[in-house]
Design a protein around this motif. Structure first.
Motif, mmCIF file in Angstrom:
data_model
loop_
_atom_site.group_PDB
_atom_site.id
_atom_site.type_symbol
_atom_site.label_atom_id
_atom_site.label_comp_id
_atom_site.label_asym_id
_atom_site.label_seq_id
_atom_site.Cartn_x
_atom_site.Cartn_y
_atom_site.Cartn_z
ATOM 1 N N GLY A 1 -1.647 0.771 8.575
ATOM 2 C CA GLY A 1 -1.028 0.659 7.261
ATOM 3 C C GLY A 1 -1.947 0.189 6.163
ATOM 4 O O GLY A 1 -1.563 0.158 4.999
ATOM 5 N N ALA A 2 -3.178 -0.215 6.496
ATOM 6 C CA ALA A 2 -4.115 -0.702 5.477
ATOM 7 C C ALA A 2 -5.036 0.425 5.061
ATOM 8 O O ALA A 2 -5.501 1.200 5.882
ATOM 9 C CB ALA A 2 -4.931 -1.872 6.015
ATOM 10 N N ALA A 3 -5.289 0.518 3.760
ATOM 11 C CA ALA A 3 -6.173 1.567 3.263
ATOM 12 C C ALA A 3 -7.563 1.039 2.961
ATOM 13 O O ALA A 3 -8.480 1.808 2.761
ATOM 14 C CB ALA A 3 -5.578 2.208 2.016
ATOM 15 N N SER A 4 -7.744 -0.274 2.925
ATOM 16 C CA SER A 4 -9.053 -0.880 2.695
ATOM 17 C C SER A 4 -9.225 -2.043 3.652
ATOM 18 O O SER A 4 -8.470 -3.017 3.608
ATOM 19 C CB SER A 4 -9.182 -1.370 1.249
ATOM 20 N N ALA A 5 -10.211 -1.947 4.521
ATOM 21 C CA ALA A 5 -10.448 -3.019 5.482
ATOM 22 C C ALA A 5 -10.860 -4.306 4.785
ATOM 23 O O ALA A 5 -10.496 -5.403 5.215
ATOM 24 C CB ALA A 5 -11.512 -2.590 6.487
ATOM 25 N N LEU A 6 -11.629 -4.186 3.698
ATOM 26 C CA LEU A 6 -12.076 -5.389 3.003
ATOM 27 C C LEU A 6 -10.910 -6.128 2.363
ATOM 28 O O LEU A 6 -10.879 -7.361 2.356
ATOM 29 C CB LEU A 6 -13.126 -5.028 1.946
ATOM 30 N N ALA A 7 -9.957 -5.394 1.824
ATOM 31 C CA ALA A 7 -8.782 -6.045 1.247
ATOM 32 C C ALA A 7 -8.000 -6.782 2.328
ATOM 33 O O ALA A 7 -7.538 -7.915 2.125
ATOM 34 C CB ALA A 7 -7.899 -5.022 0.549
ATOM 35 N N ALA A 8 -7.851 -6.167 3.496
ATOM 36 C CA ALA A 8 -7.146 -6.816 4.598
ATOM 37 C C ALA A 8 -7.881 -8.069 5.052
ATOM 38 O O ALA A 8 -7.276 -9.109 5.339
ATOM 39 C CB ALA A 8 -6.989 -5.836 5.757
ATOM 40 N N HIS A 9 -9.212 -7.979 5.088
ATOM 41 C CA HIS A 9 -10.021 -9.110 5.530
ATOM 42 C C HIS A 9 -9.881 -10.285 4.575
ATOM 43 O O HIS A 9 -9.672 -11.435 4.988
ATOM 44 C CB HIS A 9 -11.490 -8.677 5.622
ATOM 45 N N THR A 10 -10.017 -10.036 3.265
ATOM 46 C CA THR A 10 -9.956 -11.135 2.314
ATOM 47 C C THR A 10 -8.557 -11.735 2.239
ATOM 48 O O THR A 10 -8.411 -12.956 2.067
ATOM 49 C CB THR A 10 -10.403 -10.676 0.912
ATOM 50 N N GLU A 11 -7.511 -10.907 2.408
ATOM 51 C CA GLU A 11 -6.162 -11.456 2.398
ATOM 52 C C GLU A 11 -5.950 -12.402 3.572
ATOM 53 O O GLU A 11 -5.264 -13.419 3.452
ATOM 54 C CB GLU A 11 -5.135 -10.328 2.431
ATOM 55 N N ALA A 12 -6.585 -12.086 4.691
ATOM 56 C CA ALA A 12 -6.465 -12.946 5.862
ATOM 57 C C ALA A 12 -7.290 -14.214 5.730
ATOM 58 O O ALA A 12 -6.915 -15.268 6.240
ATOM 59 C CB ALA A 12 -6.889 -12.180 7.115
ATOM 60 N N ALA A 13 -8.430 -14.132 5.018
ATOM 61 C CA ALA A 13 -9.371 -15.248 4.974
ATOM 62 C C ALA A 13 -9.178 -16.164 3.773
ATOM 63 O O ALA A 13 -9.342 -17.385 3.876
ATOM 64 C CB ALA A 13 -10.810 -14.718 4.984
ATOM 65 N N PHE A 14 -8.837 -15.611 2.597
ATOM 66 C CA PHE A 14 -8.803 -16.401 1.373
ATOM 67 C C PHE A 14 -7.436 -17.040 1.176
ATOM 68 O O PHE A 14 -6.411 -16.463 1.517
ATOM 69 C CB PHE A 14 -9.111 -15.540 0.153
#
Length: 381
Positions: A216-229
């Motif tokens: 369901g995610a279109a950008s891995a970086l967006a998913a990563h930062t949402e999880a980390a920040f």
């Protein structure tokens, strides 16, 4: 993408450029040359903004609306670009802004960029998401600032501050405009993810969410930062950080004058007027338009830097005339890195130095202090 370790010795043959960097005569040349050598998805990751990229384009337009009123009949034979940033001397009123994952564009990544910044005599800001650890970058010997994203586990964020202090960083730059990553449609359409060999050196080892696309995610970086920040970064966090570090503290991502005043009340040493290069809230005010109100409200209580859209030495002069202490530049050094590694970054920074000295002298300013006394005229839209 080359899988060479960031700890490897320099490899001039891997610089990704097929022509001399001295053939670059302005920053636009560097951008065009970088476009020619970068993979399309990486180029979009660097160049893109959020949403419809209205703010991305407006940053440049806002600076172009600022006209400086030069002075004449002044002795500019000793014209000097030297400045002081956060209490330390710099050859220019300029620092290299934090940009994540620089090994995407060159095998040495941030290491090459830090060496170039040292050679030119300006601070280099290393990102929390740097692909080379801060310890390697401070070993270069220049002035290194550490950019901090507030993590979901505040203790881990403070551990990064301690790590940066121990490594010899000269300042902490807290980014305050990223509760999560803005919706960057170029990355979404490209379904952008990091290659295995490019990692966030300051976060968990191994493959992360930035390397794979969750369902369901279109950008891995967006998913990563949402999880980390952490989206819970508040003024109490700023006060806690101020109490925790002995280093100069900078808040990056301030646009409202009221927030700048509150930052000064929290004891910060500088604010960076920035909309994250148009990569966060699309429709946010251009940084150059926000700058004068911030400068007026602060009334000298702390330094003010301008970020977002700086593309030449005249822009540095404009920022100073609007009241800034200096500027930060992000994308242009990355173009140089893509084009020629350390030599490419150095060429970009030297171009900025040459252009700024030219603009300074032609404006009748023998030094940076005189530039801050210039008047400006704003062209109507």
């Amino acid at each position: 993408m080359d899988s060479t370790s960031a700890d490897a010795e320099p490899r001039p043959e891997a610089d990704g450029f097929h022509g001399p960097v001295d053939g670059l005569h302005c920053l636009a040349d560097a951008e065009r040359a970088a476009d020619a050598v970068l993979p399309a998805a990486v180029r979009d990751f660097i160049a893109g903004g959020s949403g419809a990229e209205v703010t991305l384009d407006a940053n440049r337009a806002a600076l172009d609306r600022v006209f400086v009123v030069p002075r004449v009949l002044r002795d500019v034979s000793p014209c000097t670009t030297e400045a002081t940033l956060l209490g330390r001397p710099a050859r220019l009123p300029l620092a290299v802004a934090p940009v994540a994952y620089q090994r995407l564009v060159h095998p040495e990544g941030e290491l090459a960029a830090a060496r170039a910044a040292k050679a030119v005599g300006v601070p280099f800001t290393v990102s929390t998401l740097s692909s080379v650890p801060v310890e390697r970058l401070t070993e270069v010997g220049g002035t290194v600032w550490f950019q901090l994203y507030w993590l979901r586990e505040p203790g881990r964020a403070l551990d990064l501050v301690r790590r940066a202090e121990d490594a010899g960083a000269a300042a902490i730059v807290l980014t305050v405009d990223v509760p999560w990553m803005g919706r960057r449609l170029r990355d979404v359409r490209n379904r952008f993810a990091l290659p295995d060999q490019v990692r966030a050196a300051h976060l968990a080892a191994g493959r992360s969410a930035a390397h794979r696309l969750p369902a369901g995610a279109a950008s891995a970086l967006a998913a990563h930062t949402e999880a980390a920040f952490s989206p819970a970064l508040t003024w109490s966090s700023v006060r806690a950080l101020r109490e925790r570090t002995r280093l100069p503290l900078v808040l990056k991502g301030v646009l409202a004058a009221e927030d700048a005043v509150r930052a000064a009340e929290c004891g910060v040493d500088a604010v960076v007027v920035s909309n994250h290069g148009g990569r966060q809230l699309d429709g946010a005010v251009p940084s150059a338009d926000a700058l004068p109100d911030v400068v007026t409200a602060l009334a000298g209580r702390c330094e003010v830097l301008l970020d977002s859209g700086v593309r030449g030495g005249t822009d540095v002069l404009r920022a100073l005339a609007l009241g800034a202490s200096g500027v930060m530049v992000g994308r242009p050094p990355l173009w140089g890195l893509a084009v020629g590694g350390e030599d490419g970054v150095r060429r970009v920074l030297e171009l900025l130095a040459d252009e700024f000295r030219d603009a300074l002298g032609l404006a009748g300013c023998p030094d940076v202090a005189a530039a801050r006394e210039l008047r400006t005229v704003h062209r109507q839209r």
